[in-house]
Design an enzyme around this catalytic site. Structure first.
Site, PDB file in Angstrom:
ATOM      1  N   LYS A 251       0.829  -1.208   0.000  1.00 39.06           N
ATOM      2  CA  LYS A 251       0.000   0.000   0.000  1.00 39.06           C
ATOM      3  C   LYS A 251       0.856   1.248   0.000  1.00 39.06           C
ATOM      4  CE  LYS A 251      -4.038  -0.871   2.705  1.00 39.06           C
ATOM      5  NZ  LYS A 251      -4.611  -0.764   4.036  1.00 39.06           N
TER       6      LYS A 251
HETATM    7  N1  GLU Z   1      -6.583  -4.055   9.137  1.00 37.76           N
HETATM    8  C1  GLU Z   1      -5.984  -5.186   8.488  1.00 37.76           C
HETATM    9  C2  GLU Z   1      -5.313  -4.746   7.214  1.00 37.76           C
HETATM   10  O1  GLU Z   1      -5.653  -3.732   6.643  1.00 37.76           O
HETATM   11  C3  GLU Z   1      -7.005  -6.229   8.123  1.00 37.76           C
HETATM   12  C4  GLU Z   1      -7.103  -7.230   9.130  1.00 37.76           C
HETATM   13  C5  GLU Z   1      -8.362  -8.066   9.095  1.00 37.76           C
HETATM   14  O2  GLU Z   1      -9.058  -8.108   8.091  1.00 37.76           O
HETATM   15  O3  GLU Z   1      -8.598  -8.689  10.119  1.00 37.76           O
HETATM   16  O4  GLU Z   1      -4.414  -5.449   6.784  1.00 37.76           O
END
Ligand code: GLU
Length: 473
Positions: A251
């Site tokens: 990202k």
């Molecule tokens: N917040 C996490 C991420 O963006 C995703 C984790 C989840 O889906 O449990 O990688």
């Protein structure tokens, strides 16, 4: 059934993130369930401004409408983790109280040194439970004095923890290999490892769908579910999405950033269709699906374990199809801004612009490509490459074709497709040539290209004045 998409706004969404959102949406909607959006912003050091708004925009533009989430409240909210700090803290305290967690006062430098020592000895590092048996009242006294502390999960080394992932199957980890991980950091913030459990449980998530990178952490999350008395949800871990060179998307590097794709004129319908295949196959070999059709067709059994490769050429192929099947009015509305962005259309008639754009409707793979494919209609001077020069010199009759062609062009008053056809036919008759030897000299001389759209349309779009100019009148 309740699923959720839980992005961190640490960067703009890329195709891999959208794939996670899409699969969570499809799994739930296939069963008529709810799809929830939760913003995971506990790590404020990685907050990228604009990334959160972009998540809302993407889900909206791609039709992945969430039933509950930020700005769509329900009894399960709030849905932004930074608004839930008190909740995490109270559940961590609950764990301390029931003996499933403990306060830890080890300072970062000591832990760092221990980690380095482990590295030097080539052993894997795990927190050594120094604070596990610290007397509770002593701990409370140190906290009252303002000493910094974290809260750690207490994992008993006996036994093992198992679960069945709906994609990857049975997973078992020996409890002695699970670290007493940090649940609440010294600044009072929860770790992802803790927040995801508390949130998924309190938000009533029944199917947790997320990237396979979390598969091996799931046993330690399950121990937390158990310790808090939460029912265990089902788990659907999704295969990695990799770039064509087999590396991961990042990202923060803006790889396959959706903003880029949208700005270049990739259609949400095409992107969605393309990424639906990143880790999933339908039962038949059908390739085109609308979102509604995906909802019908999708099944967890169709998700693969092996990593999926995102291919730009495959996306172009899908996009080309979706552009081709657009109705003309929608297409013109979509494509015109891309042309306006590169050429000055002042003085061009609406009819001319539409004809030009429609001529290329079936020949472009993305919106911004319109600028490249139409350049020969806007250029003041044509440049001939080696191949063109060679062709123009390849036959003595070519020069005569161009002379006769010019002669007939000069004689035309009303420049339309019929008169153009007559000009071409008369030229062929006079020089006694047909086919390639008639068409190609005209095309190459006027566009500098060996290929292109139908010649009559090309000549119509170029117009009489430009043609005479290019023929050197
Ligand atoms: N917040 C996490 C991420 O963006 C995703 C984790 C989840 O889906 O449990 O990688």
């Amino acid at each position: 059934m309740r699923t959720r998409f839980a992005p961190s706004p640490s960067g703009y969404m890329h195709v891999g993130n959208l794939r996670s959102a899409l699969f969570a949406y499809l799994i739930s909607k296939h069963e008529g369930g709810e799809f929830i959006l939760r913003i995971e912003d506990t790590n404020q050091n990685y907050y990228e401004s604009g990334a959160e708004e972009f998540i809302y925009q993407v889900l909206n533009d791609f039709g992945l409408v969430f039933d509950e989430g930020p700005h769509r409240p329900s009894e399960y909210g709030p849905f932004i983790q930074s608004e839930r700090f008190d909740i995490y803290k109270s559940y961590a305290e609950k764990l301390v109280k029931n003996g499933s967690a403990y306060y830890c006062f080890c300072d970062k430098t000591t832990l760092h040194t221990k980690r380095l020592e482990a590295e030097e000895n080539q052993t894997s590092y795990m927190y050594d439970k120094t604070c596990l048996d610290f007397p509770k009242d002593e701990a409370m006294r140190r906290i009252a004095l303002g000493e910094k502390y974290v809260i750690r999960q207490k994992v008993l080394p006996e036994g093992q923890t198992s679960f069945k992932d709906l994609v990857y199957g049975d997973v078992t980890i020996r409890n002695q290999d699970i670290e007493d991980q940090i649940l609440i950091k010294s600044d009072g913030m929860p770790t992802y490892n803790f927040a995801n459990v508390v949130d998924d449980a309190l938000m009533g998530i029944t199917y947790v769908t997320r990237g396979v990178e979390y598969l091996s952490s799931t046993p330690k999350y399950l121990l937390l579910y158990d310790a808090l008395g939460f029912p265990r949800p089902e788990f659907v871990h999704l295969p990695h999405v990799l770039k064509e060179n087999k590396t991961k998307f990042n990202k923060r590097n803006k790889d396959a950033d959706l903003r880029d794709l949208l700005e270049h004129g990739f259609l949400p319908s095409a992107i969605l269709n393309c990424i639906a295949f990143l880790g999933w196959s339908p039962k038949t070999n059908r390739e085109f699906f609308t979102l509604e059709e995906l909802v019908q067709e999708f099944s967890i059994e169709g998700i693969h374990k092996r990593p999926a490769i995102f291919s730009m050429s495959k996306l172009k192929w899908f996009n080309r199809h979706y552009i081709k099947v657009m109705d003309d009015t929608s297409y013109l509305q979509f494509i015109r801004p891309f042309l306006e962005a590169v050429y000055n259309l002042e003085g061009m008639s609406e009819e001319w612009i539409s004809t030009l754009l429609l001529t290329f409707k079936e020949r472009i793979s993305f919106g911004a490509e319109i600028g490249f494919v139409t350049h020969s209609f806007f250029e003041n001077e044509i440049e001939y490459d080696e191949d063109c020069i060679q062709f123009l010199q390849s036959d003595a009759r070519i020069k005569i074709v161009l002379e006769r062609f010019k002669y007939y062009v000069l004689s035309v008053d009303n420049w339309n497709k019929d008169t153009i056809l007559t000009v071409i036919n008369n030229t062929g008759r006079d020089v006694n040539v047909s086919g390639t030897l008639l068409y190609l000299p005209i095309r190459v001389a006027l566009t500098g290209l060996l290929q292109g759209v139908d010649l009559v349309t090309t000549l119509y779009l170029l117009g009489k004045d430009t043609i005479l100019e290019r023929l050197g009148s």
